[in-house]
Design an enzyme around this catalytic site. Sequence first.
Site, PDB file in Angstrom:
ATOM      1  N   ARG A  50      16.173 -45.106   0.637  1.00  0.00           N
ATOM      2  CA  ARG A  50      14.714 -44.947   0.643  1.00  0.00           C
ATOM      3  C   ARG A  50      14.018 -46.248   0.220  1.00  0.00           C
ATOM      4  O   ARG A  50      12.992 -46.630   0.782  1.00  0.00           O
ATOM      5  CB  ARG A  50      14.324 -43.782  -0.284  1.00  0.00           C
ATOM      6  CG  ARG A  50      12.839 -43.496  -0.307  1.00  0.00           C
ATOM      7  CD  ARG A  50      12.510 -42.152  -0.993  1.00  0.00           C
ATOM      8  NE  ARG A  50      11.101 -42.071  -1.333  1.00  0.00           N
ATOM      9  CZ  ARG A  50      10.604 -42.055  -2.581  1.00  0.00           C
ATOM     10  NH1 ARG A  50      11.420 -42.079  -3.623  1.00  0.00           N
ATOM     11  NH2 ARG A  50       9.316 -42.006  -2.778  1.00  0.00           N
ATOM     12  N   HIS A  54      11.315 -48.095   2.534  1.00  0.00           N
ATOM     13  CA  HIS A  54       9.919 -48.245   2.113  1.00  0.00           C
ATOM     14  C   HIS A  54       9.525 -49.717   1.975  1.00  0.00           C
ATOM     15  O   HIS A  54       8.363 -50.066   2.158  1.00  0.00           O
ATOM     16  CB  HIS A  54       9.659 -47.493   0.806  1.00  0.00           C
ATOM     17  CG  HIS A  54       9.417 -46.028   1.012  1.00  0.00           C
ATOM     18  ND1 HIS A  54       8.536 -45.297   0.262  1.00  0.00           N
ATOM     19  CD2 HIS A  54       9.937 -45.170   1.909  1.00  0.00           C
ATOM     20  CE1 HIS A  54       8.526 -44.031   0.686  1.00  0.00           C
ATOM     21  NE2 HIS A  54       9.386 -43.927   1.675  1.00  0.00           N
ATOM     22  N   HIS A 178      17.420 -38.364   6.819  1.00  0.00           N
ATOM     23  CA  HIS A 178      17.098 -37.267   5.902  1.00  0.00           C
ATOM     24  C   HIS A 178      18.260 -36.290   5.743  1.00  0.00           C
ATOM     25  O   HIS A 178      18.123 -35.282   5.051  1.00  0.00           O
ATOM     26  CB  HIS A 178      15.807 -36.549   6.348  1.00  0.00           C
ATOM     27  CG  HIS A 178      14.562 -37.231   5.865  1.00  0.00           C
ATOM     28  ND1 HIS A 178      13.297 -36.889   6.281  1.00  0.00           N
ATOM     29  CD2 HIS A 178      14.394 -38.247   4.965  1.00  0.00           C
ATOM     30  CE1 HIS A 178      12.398 -37.663   5.676  1.00  0.00           C
ATOM     31  NE2 HIS A 178      13.040 -38.495   4.889  1.00  0.00           N
ATOM     32  N   TRP A 194      17.775 -31.720   2.152  1.00  0.00           N
ATOM     33  CA  TRP A 194      17.695 -31.259   3.545  1.00  0.00           C
ATOM     34  C   TRP A 194      18.984 -30.544   3.959  1.00  0.00           C
ATOM     35  O   TRP A 194      18.949 -29.629   4.760  1.00  0.00           O
ATOM     36  CB  TRP A 194      17.465 -32.451   4.472  1.00  0.00           C
ATOM     37  CG  TRP A 194      16.093 -33.046   4.407  1.00  0.00           C
ATOM     38  CD1 TRP A 194      15.044 -32.746   5.242  1.00  0.00           C
ATOM     39  CD2 TRP A 194      15.594 -34.042   3.505  1.00  0.00           C
ATOM     40  NE1 TRP A 194      13.947 -33.497   4.897  1.00  0.00           N
ATOM     41  CE2 TRP A 194      14.246 -34.298   3.842  1.00  0.00           C
ATOM     42  CE3 TRP A 194      16.154 -34.762   2.435  1.00  0.00           C
ATOM     43  CZ2 TRP A 194      13.464 -35.228   3.160  1.00  0.00           C
ATOM     44  CZ3 TRP A 194      15.367 -35.675   1.752  1.00  0.00           C
ATOM     45  CH2 TRP A 194      14.034 -35.895   2.115  1.00  0.00           C
TER      46      TRP A 194
HETATM   47 FE1  HIF Z   1      12.076 -40.118   3.902  1.00  0.00          FE
HETATM   48  N1  HIF Z   1      11.234 -38.960   2.490  1.00  0.00           N
HETATM   49  N2  HIF Z   1      10.454 -39.898   5.074  1.00  0.00           N
HETATM   50  N3  HIF Z   1      12.907 -41.369   5.286  1.00  0.00           N
HETATM   51  N4  HIF Z   1      13.665 -40.405   2.668  1.00  0.00           N
HETATM   52  C1  HIF Z   1      11.780 -38.603   1.285  1.00  0.00           C
HETATM   53  C2  HIF Z   1      13.035 -38.938   0.815  1.00  0.00           C
HETATM   54  C3  HIF Z   1      13.927 -39.722   1.501  1.00  0.00           C
HETATM   55  C4  HIF Z   1       9.356 -39.133   4.794  1.00  0.00           C
HETATM   56  C5  HIF Z   1       9.080 -38.484   3.602  1.00  0.00           C
HETATM   57  C6  HIF Z   1       9.989 -38.379   2.567  1.00  0.00           C
HETATM   58  C7  HIF Z   1      12.376 -41.657   6.497  1.00  0.00           C
HETATM   59  C8  HIF Z   1      11.233 -41.153   7.024  1.00  0.00           C
HETATM   60  C9  HIF Z   1      10.330 -40.350   6.358  1.00  0.00           C
HETATM   61  C10 HIF Z   1      14.804 -41.095   2.989  1.00  0.00           C
HETATM   62  C11 HIF Z   1      14.956 -41.912   4.078  1.00  0.00           C
HETATM   63  C12 HIF Z   1      14.081 -42.012   5.143  1.00  0.00           C
HETATM   64  C13 HIF Z   1      10.861 -37.782   0.563  1.00  0.00           C
HETATM   65  C14 HIF Z   1      11.099 -37.187  -0.818  1.00  0.00           C
HETATM   66  C15 HIF Z   1       9.753 -37.630   1.351  1.00  0.00           C
HETATM   67  C16 HIF Z   1       8.500 -36.830   1.039  1.00  0.00           C
HETATM   68  C17 HIF Z   1      10.874 -38.228  -1.919  1.00  0.00           C
HETATM   69  C18 HIF Z   1      11.184 -37.655  -3.268  1.00  0.00           C
HETATM   70  O1  HIF Z   1      10.530 -36.660  -3.631  1.00  0.00           O
HETATM   71  O2  HIF Z   1      12.082 -38.163  -3.956  1.00  0.00           O
HETATM   72  C19 HIF Z   1       8.486 -39.119   5.950  1.00  0.00           C
HETATM   73  C20 HIF Z   1       7.146 -38.382   6.046  1.00  0.00           C
HETATM   74  C21 HIF Z   1       9.098 -39.858   6.917  1.00  0.00           C
HETATM   75  C22 HIF Z   1       8.614 -40.139   8.359  1.00  0.00           C
HETATM   76  C23 HIF Z   1       8.859 -38.993   9.254  1.00  0.00           C
HETATM   77  C24 HIF Z   1      13.328 -42.527   7.316  1.00  0.00           C
HETATM   78  C25 HIF Z   1      13.902 -41.738   8.442  1.00  0.00           C
HETATM   79  C26 HIF Z   1      14.394 -40.431   7.961  1.00  0.00           C
HETATM   80  C27 HIF Z   1      12.734 -43.811   7.959  1.00  0.00           C
HETATM   81  C28 HIF Z   1      14.351 -42.813   6.303  1.00  0.00           C
HETATM   82  O3  HIF Z   1      15.350 -43.573   6.451  1.00  0.00           O
HETATM   83  C29 HIF Z   1      15.818 -40.826   2.008  1.00  0.00           C
HETATM   84  C30 HIF Z   1      17.246 -41.354   2.039  1.00  0.00           C
HETATM   85  C31 HIF Z   1      15.269 -39.967   1.075  1.00  0.00           C
HETATM   86  C32 HIF Z   1      15.955 -39.350  -0.137  1.00  0.00           C
HETATM   87  C33 HIF Z   1      15.660 -40.127  -1.396  1.00  0.00           C
HETATM   88  C34 HIF Z   1      16.306 -39.544  -2.614  1.00  0.00           C
HETATM   89  O4  HIF Z   1      15.924 -39.948  -3.715  1.00  0.00           O
HETATM   90  O5  HIF Z   1      17.220 -38.714  -2.518  1.00  0.00           O
END
Ligand code: HIF
Length: 286
Positions: A50, A54, A178, A194
């Site tokens: 993440r 970001h 995800h 997820w």
């Molecule tokens: Fe995420 N994402 N992501 N994301 N994400 C969260 C957590 C992770 C979006 C929202 C969230 C991508 C796209 C999008 C990861 C990787 C990627 C969380 C939760 C939210 C809300 C955060 C928290 O509460 O800790 C949205 C709206 C996206 C666009 C559709 C990417 C594609 C899937 C680009 C991507 O690589 C990962 C890994 C996490 C888990 C982080 C963790 O701490 O476990």
Amino acid sequence: LFNSEMPQPAALATGQTTVKKDYGAVKKAIEDILDVEGYDDGSYGPLLVRLAWHASGTFDKADGTGGSNGATMRFEPECSWGSNAGLDKARSILEPIKAKFPWISYADLWTLSGVVAVEGMGGPTIPWRPGRVDKPSGVHCPAGGRLPDASKGAQHIREVFSRMGFNDQEMVALSGAHTLGRCHTDRSGYVNPWTNAPTTFSNLYFQDLLNKKWTPKKWDGPLQYEDNTKTLMMLPTDMELIKDKKFRKYVELYAKNEEQFFSDFASAFSRLLELGVQFPAATVAV
Ligand code: HIF
């Protein structure tokens, strides 16, 4: 003995010694901090993925601003954006590695850590090369509001990811990340992982999207979806991938064909981490 006509050895000319930039050693140091008992599901891997995303996902192809180059998330206001909540933890666990290898830029370290995390959790090898340069202050932070909002629909997903230069298929391929990690109420307001294997990189996210029954969770929090065990979740943006016909076609493809998912994810994620970065001509992948 030297005159200006003669080629001079660089080290002698500048009086500096050359530091060997051993990216393999940095990779190894990142691998060594991934597994940790007592944090989430036993790994910092998802958090580092993440962080890498970001740091990169602020890119705007229209004017070339944003992206991983600069590592501006160290500074206000970017470090305090709501969308980056929790990433202070990711940045701080990488500090001892930065201290051990001070020659690596934060921007290279953060992106490399995402790559090493995906690989360490069983995912594909992601082409990565060094060359990002840290910027000195928050005046270089990109404009706010560029990272996606999980409560929104397909149009928003397309706006955000096409601003970075991705097409529908690449958006779906990236979304497979995800499969990793979980949501935290104190970070995003959402809760739960997820999939049932949040520290293993696989195509399970796509299979679950298609094969489980997802219903709105009844709670005081933001709208999210849950499976019939109430232990797994999907964000509204995740659900768009099966509601939108053009996205759904690729969800079906990746649910059936994990090899294709791995290969398409590796290309798209590699590009994501390089958005806006100018590499020196002779930079090779490590
Ligand atoms: Fe995420 N994402 N992501 N994301 N994400 C969260 C957590 C992770 C979006 C929202 C969230 C991508 C796209 C999008 C990861 C990787 C990627 C969380 C939760 C939210 C809300 C955060 C928290 O509460 O800790 C949205 C709206 C996206 C666009 C559709 C990417 C594609 C899937 C680009 C991507 O690589 C990962 C890994 C996490 C888990 C982080 C963790 O701490 O476990």
